[in-house]
Design a protein around this motif. Sequence first.
Motif, PDB file in Angstrom:
ATOM      1  N   GLU A  21      69.619 -42.800 103.366  1.00 51.81           N
ATOM      2  CA  GLU A  21      70.222 -44.062 102.898  1.00 51.81           C
ATOM      3  C   GLU A  21      69.222 -45.214 102.957  1.00 51.81           C
ATOM      4  OE1 GLU A  21      74.797 -43.015 104.162  1.00 51.81           O
ATOM      5  OE2 GLU A  21      73.704 -44.534 105.321  1.00 51.81           O
ATOM      6  N   LYS A  22      68.402 -45.217 104.000  1.00 52.76           N
ATOM      7  CA  LYS A  22      67.554 -46.388 104.243  1.00 52.76           C
ATOM      8  C   LYS A  22      66.154 -46.272 103.665  1.00 52.76           C
ATOM      9  CE  LYS A  22      69.772 -47.617 108.608  1.00 52.76           C
ATOM     10  NZ  LYS A  22      70.039 -49.041 108.630  1.00 52.76           N
ATOM     11  N   PHE A  23      65.670 -45.038 103.535  1.00 53.74           N
ATOM     12  CA  PHE A  23      64.269 -44.854 103.126  1.00 53.74           C
ATOM     13  C   PHE A  23      64.184 -43.861 101.968  1.00 53.74           C
ATOM     14  CE2 PHE A  23      64.715 -45.141 107.800  1.00 53.74           C
ATOM     15  CZ  PHE A  23      64.268 -46.449 107.971  1.00 53.74           C
ATOM     16  N   ASP A  24      62.997 -43.765 101.416  1.00 48.05           N
ATOM     17  CA  ASP A  24      62.733 -42.800 100.344  1.00 48.05           C
ATOM     18  C   ASP A  24      62.268 -41.509 101.028  1.00 48.05           C
ATOM     19  OD1 ASP A  24      61.892 -41.418  98.175  1.00 48.05           O
ATOM     20  OD2 ASP A  24      60.408 -42.899  97.488  1.00 48.05           O
ATOM     21  N   ALA A  25      63.228 -40.633 101.306  1.00 50.11           N
ATOM     22  CA  ALA A  25      62.937 -39.509 102.210  1.00 50.11           C
ATOM     23  C   ALA A  25      62.856 -38.162 101.503  1.00 50.11           C
ATOM     24  CB  ALA A  25      64.008 -39.448 103.298  1.00 50.11           C
ATOM     25  N   THR A  26      62.106 -37.248 102.119  1.00 58.35           N
ATOM     26  CA  THR A  26      61.944 -35.877 101.617  1.00 58.35           C
ATOM     27  C   THR A  26      61.950 -34.930 102.807  1.00 58.35           C
ATOM     28  OG1 THR A  26      60.532 -36.677  99.833  1.00 58.35           O
ATOM     29  CG2 THR A  26      60.402 -34.324 100.311  1.00 58.35           C
ATOM     30  N   ARG A  27      62.591 -33.778 102.628  1.00 58.21           N
ATOM     31  CA  ARG A  27      62.604 -32.778 103.707  1.00 58.21           C
ATOM     32  C   ARG A  27      61.452 -31.790 103.508  1.00 58.21           C
ATOM     33  NH1 ARG A  27      68.257 -33.011 102.253  1.00 58.21           N
ATOM     34  NH2 ARG A  27      69.471 -33.894 103.984  1.00 58.21           N
ATOM     35  N   LEU A  28      60.448 -31.902 104.350  1.00 52.53           N
ATOM     36  CA  LEU A  28      59.328 -30.963 104.244  1.00 52.53           C
ATOM     37  C   LEU A  28      59.787 -29.556 104.606  1.00 52.53           C
ATOM     38  CD1 LEU A  28      56.253 -30.441 103.840  1.00 52.53           C
ATOM     39  CD2 LEU A  28      55.961 -30.879 106.280  1.00 52.53           C
ATOM     40  N   TYR A  29      60.661 -29.461 105.614  1.00 56.58           N
ATOM     41  CA  TYR A  29      61.036 -28.143 106.123  1.00 56.58           C
ATOM     42  C   TYR A  29      61.815 -27.313 105.106  1.00 56.58           C
ATOM     43  CZ  TYR A  29      65.676 -30.138 107.087  1.00 56.58           C
ATOM     44  OH  TYR A  29      66.900 -30.744 106.959  1.00 56.58           O
ATOM     45  N   GLU A  30      62.259 -27.937 104.018  1.00 55.89           N
ATOM     46  CA  GLU A  30      62.981 -27.180 102.986  1.00 55.89           C
ATOM     47  C   GLU A  30      62.055 -26.671 101.881  1.00 55.89           C
ATOM     48  OE1 GLU A  30      67.542 -28.865 102.781  1.00 55.89           O
ATOM     49  OE2 GLU A  30      66.121 -29.412 101.221  1.00 55.89           O
ATOM     50  N   LYS A  31      60.844 -27.168 101.865  1.00 50.30           N
ATOM     51  CA  LYS A  31      59.918 -26.795 100.776  1.00 50.30           C
ATOM     52  C   LYS A  31      59.466 -25.347 100.950  1.00 50.30           C
ATOM     53  CE  LYS A  31      59.987 -30.876  99.056  1.00 50.30           C
ATOM     54  NZ  LYS A  31      60.919 -31.063  97.938  1.00 50.30           N
ATOM     55  N   ALA A  32      59.571 -24.573  99.883  1.00 51.37           N
ATOM     56  CA  ALA A  32      59.173 -23.168  99.952  1.00 51.37           C
ATOM     57  C   ALA A  32      57.658 -23.078 100.144  1.00 51.37           C
ATOM     58  CB  ALA A  32      59.594 -22.446  98.683  1.00 51.37           C
ATOM     59  N   ASP A  33      56.922 -23.906  99.420  1.00 48.94           N
ATOM     60  CA  ASP A  33      55.466 -23.912  99.550  1.00 48.94           C
ATOM     61  C   ASP A  33      55.028 -25.276 100.082  1.00 48.94           C
ATOM     62  OD1 ASP A  33      52.757 -23.790  99.340  1.00 48.94           O
ATOM     63  OD2 ASP A  33      52.738 -22.851  97.348  1.00 48.94           O
ATOM     64  N   ARG A  34      55.047 -25.393 101.406  1.00 47.91           N
ATOM     65  CA  ARG A  34      54.746 -26.681 102.050  1.00 47.91           C
ATOM     66  C   ARG A  34      53.320 -27.136 101.743  1.00 47.91           C
ATOM     67  NH1 ARG A  34      57.794 -26.209 107.921  1.00 47.91           N
ATOM     68  NH2 ARG A  34      59.531 -25.081 107.038  1.00 47.91           N
ATOM     69  N   ASP A  35      52.448 -26.141 101.707  1.00 46.19           N
ATOM     70  CA  ASP A  35      51.052 -26.439 101.468  1.00 46.19           C
ATOM     71  C   ASP A  35      50.852 -27.104 100.101  1.00 46.19           C
ATOM     72  OD1 ASP A  35      48.629 -26.119 102.859  1.00 46.19           O
ATOM     73  OD2 ASP A  35      47.975 -24.805 101.204  1.00 46.19           O
ATOM     74  N   ALA A  36      51.439 -26.490  99.080  1.00 46.31           N
ATOM     75  CA  ALA A  36      51.315 -27.041  97.722  1.00 46.31           C
ATOM     76  C   ALA A  36      51.980 -28.416  97.657  1.00 46.31           C
ATOM     77  CB  ALA A  36      51.966 -26.091  96.720  1.00 46.31           C
ATOM     78  N   PHE A  37      53.131 -28.552  98.328  1.00 46.73           N
ATOM     79  CA  PHE A  37      53.823 -29.839  98.320  1.00 46.73           C
ATOM     80  C   PHE A  37      52.946 -30.933  98.934  1.00 46.73           C
ATOM     81  CE2 PHE A  37      56.280 -33.098 100.436  1.00 46.73           C
ATOM     82  CZ  PHE A  37      57.038 -33.585  99.379  1.00 46.73           C
ATOM     83  N   LEU A  38      52.315 -30.603 100.053  1.00 45.40           N
ATOM     84  CA  LEU A  38      51.482 -31.601 100.736  1.00 45.40           C
ATOM     85  C   LEU A  38      50.241 -31.942  99.911  1.00 45.40           C
ATOM     86  CD1 LEU A  38      51.837 -30.336 104.406  1.00 45.40           C
ATOM     87  CD2 LEU A  38      52.636 -32.539 103.525  1.00 45.40           C
TER      88      LEU A  38
END
Length: 309
Positions: A21-38
């Motif tokens: 609600e307060k910030f522009d947030a993303t859940r890293l722990y849900e990303k299948a390929d965390r490395d590519a996301f980062l």
Amino acid sequence: MTNKVLITQKLLDSCEKAIFEKFDATRLYEKADRDAFLTENGASFIAIAGGNVDPALMDRMPNLKMISNFGVGYDSIDTAEAKKRDIRVTNTPNVLNDAMAEITIGLMVGLARRIPQADQFVRQGKWPGGNFPLQSELTGKTVGIVGLGRIGKEIAERCQAMKMRVVYYGRRKQTGIPHVYYDKLVEMARDSDWLVVITPGGAATDKLVSADVIEALGKDGFLVNMARGTVVDEAALVDALVNNKIAGAALDVFEKEPQVPEALFGLDNVVLSPHQGSATHQTRYAMGALVVDNLSAFFNGDPLLTPVV
Ligand code: DGY
């Protein structure tokens, strides 16, 4: 400055809801390929909510300025490295003191009076065959608290309510504390019936409760670990429990959670608990609120509420 927040671990629903609600947030722990996301997005994040932040993750987030940890313990964050990089770190102290102290006493009573075994005794229909054996009690015993910080003091107060004598070990003697202080843990263990470990985790306390300390506690001594698994030499503890070198242990934390040494499962002299010291609705809610309030303070340019770095 944007207010992009990366959530590194699953947090309480109410906490995540407020963060979204307060910030522009993303859940890293849900990303299948965390490395590519980062690789693609790491540089866009200013803050982290949660723990498990090592220098490798910091490298992937060159604009990271703030880590709002969920938990009073922040040993999963490399704070020295954060400091070097001018990244602020906050934790969630105080709001969990009562919950932690409450379950500590619960585990102590459970271990001394063998409540899990007594429950099984009744359920398995053994009672008509004879009474459950007599147990020990906390009253009149000496409890040595390893780490008389905010939570340790709450535990001490409750131990006194159980009519126990409290002594403590820490890096230094504290002023205004009525309890006897030990500067050598082995000596305190030797003089204590119970050892309650509630000191921060991390390199400074790694295996602080060593094989020597466990041996000093002796065959009538009980160990309770509410701190981190790393604070106790787990192999030495398992050996002591298997071979009845101490009377028993109540363990809320383990070295490689959620893995627990299998040797403990068959033992009658342990009470095992799944790292749930602060796991009550009211306390976890308050911890989540503090995570969010620290992030808000940071993005508003206000002083952080509970900084550690
Ligand atoms: C903490 O907050 O660090 C505790 O381990 C939670 O139980």
